[in-house]
Design a protein around this motif. Structure first.
Motif, PDB file in Angstrom:
ATOM      1  N   PHE A 170       0.835  -1.201   0.000  1.00 36.98           N
ATOM      2  CA  PHE A 170       0.000   0.000   0.000  1.00 36.98           C
ATOM      3  C   PHE A 170       0.871   1.253   0.000  1.00 36.98           C
ATOM      4  O   PHE A 170       0.643   2.195  -0.775  1.00 36.98           O
ATOM      5  CB  PHE A 170      -0.918  -0.005   1.219  1.00 36.98           C
ATOM      6  CG  PHE A 170      -1.742   1.254   1.363  1.00 36.98           C
ATOM      7  CD1 PHE A 170      -2.976   1.363   0.747  1.00 36.98           C
ATOM      8  CD2 PHE A 170      -1.275   2.338   2.107  1.00 36.98           C
ATOM      9  CE1 PHE A 170      -3.729   2.534   0.868  1.00 36.98           C
ATOM     10  CE2 PHE A 170      -2.016   3.498   2.230  1.00 36.98           C
ATOM     11  CZ  PHE A 170      -3.250   3.596   1.610  1.00 36.98           C
ATOM     12  N   ASP A 192      -8.233   1.880   5.079  1.00 44.78           N
ATOM     13  CA  ASP A 192      -7.154   1.405   4.210  1.00 44.78           C
ATOM     14  C   ASP A 192      -5.833   1.149   4.917  1.00 44.78           C
ATOM     15  O   ASP A 192      -5.052   0.305   4.488  1.00 44.78           O
ATOM     16  CB  ASP A 192      -6.929   2.420   3.078  1.00 44.78           C
ATOM     17  CG  ASP A 192      -8.139   2.545   2.174  1.00 44.78           C
ATOM     18  OD1 ASP A 192      -8.433   1.577   1.456  1.00 44.78           O
ATOM     19  OD2 ASP A 192      -8.803   3.601   2.196  1.00 44.78           O
ATOM     20  N   PRO A 220      -7.436   7.463  -0.019  1.00 48.09           N
ATOM     21  CA  PRO A 220      -7.571   6.391   0.979  1.00 48.09           C
ATOM     22  C   PRO A 220      -7.848   6.945   2.370  1.00 48.09           C
ATOM     23  O   PRO A 220      -7.506   8.086   2.682  1.00 48.09           O
ATOM     24  CB  PRO A 220      -6.213   5.684   0.912  1.00 48.09           C
ATOM     25  CG  PRO A 220      -5.270   6.703   0.373  1.00 48.09           C
ATOM     26  CD  PRO A 220      -6.078   7.535  -0.580  1.00 48.09           C
TER      27      PRO A 220
END
Length: 255
Positions: free
Chosen positions: A32, A207, A176
């Motif tokens: 991520f 997230d 996010p």
């Protein structure tokens, strides 16, 4: 120099240079962050600095005196440094589908989220298909507290309360949702923090969690009963099957 003089000199210090001594990436948090390199860089830069206003103290254990640091001063200094990151919100709580930042100490220490998406959700809560009874008052009160919300509402043409009243406007998330905790308090709060995260993850699309605590030499300067990196790492590993949120666990140390 005698040990007492050494400790007295220690107490006169007011700054510490921090660095990341340990880190853990849970549930693909590293992948991520590769998609948001600026976020990782900004957080790292804010935390790895020579920070002022760190209270150096004298600890006593088993009849001996040791060098110490106060957790409260570290907490405040780190949050102050994080406030240099644009778009971060502080003291954030979640209520009725909306994230609210506040000057009060409540909720999560900091967060990054899609402000337009969040505001449209708030507008729908106040004036949408299932609007609350006192929606006008709720909308006005919250926007009056936050100039940035009012500016965003103006840009989205949401200030005219008569337009599309009773209809939910579409909300598309483009940023996010990230929450963060700076934790140097009592050990019991480690489980409380995880409970808050699991609860929020059940309510919204979360997230990433950024969790900042102490490790290495920094732990030795603090109370034995506070949250630390190794303990939090153990909690995450032990409860791996139920903690679905990607976590960037950061263990800060001092030079």
């Amino acid at each position: 120099m005698s040990e007492n003089n050494n400790i007295n000199e220690w107490e006169s210090k007011t700054s510490c240079e921090f660095y990341i001594g340990d880190q853990m990436f849970h549930r693909n948090a590293e992948l991520f962050l590769k998609n948001f390199p600026k976020l990782k860089e900004d957080i790292t830069n804010a935390l790895t600095q020579n920070l002022d206003s760190i209270e150096h103290s004298k600890r006593k254990k088993n009849g001996r005196e040791y060098k110490g640091l106060t957790a409260d001063s570290i907490n405040k200094a780190l949050k102050k440094s994080l406030k240099n990151i644009s778009d971060l919100k502080f003291e954030v709580k979640y209520k009725d589908g909306v994230l609210f930042d506040s000057p009060k100490i409540e909720g999560f220490d900091f967060a990054l989220f899609d402000e337009e998406f969040n505001l449209v959700n708030f507008r729908n809560y106040c004036f949408g298909k299932k609007s609350i009874f006192e929606g006008v008052e709720e909308w006005t009160n919250e926007l009056d507290k936050r100039a940035d919300w009012k500016a965003t509402a103006d840009n989205l043409d949401l200030l005219d309360l008569t337009i599309n009243a009773g209809v939910d406007l579409p909300a598309i998330k483009k940023v996010p949702t990230i929450i963060g905790e700076v934790q140097f308090a009592n050990w019991a709060l480690a489980y409380y923090d995880m409970f808050k995260v699991l609860h929020l993850d059940n309510l919204t699309d979360l997230d990433l969690l950024i969790y900042i605590t102490g490790t290495g030499d920094l732990n030795n300067y603090l109370s034995d009963s506070i949250v630390n990196y190794k303990g939090m790492e153990s909690i995450i590993i032990e409860h791996n099957s139920i903690i679905k949120v990607p976590i960037w666990l950061i263990g800060l140390d001092v030079k």
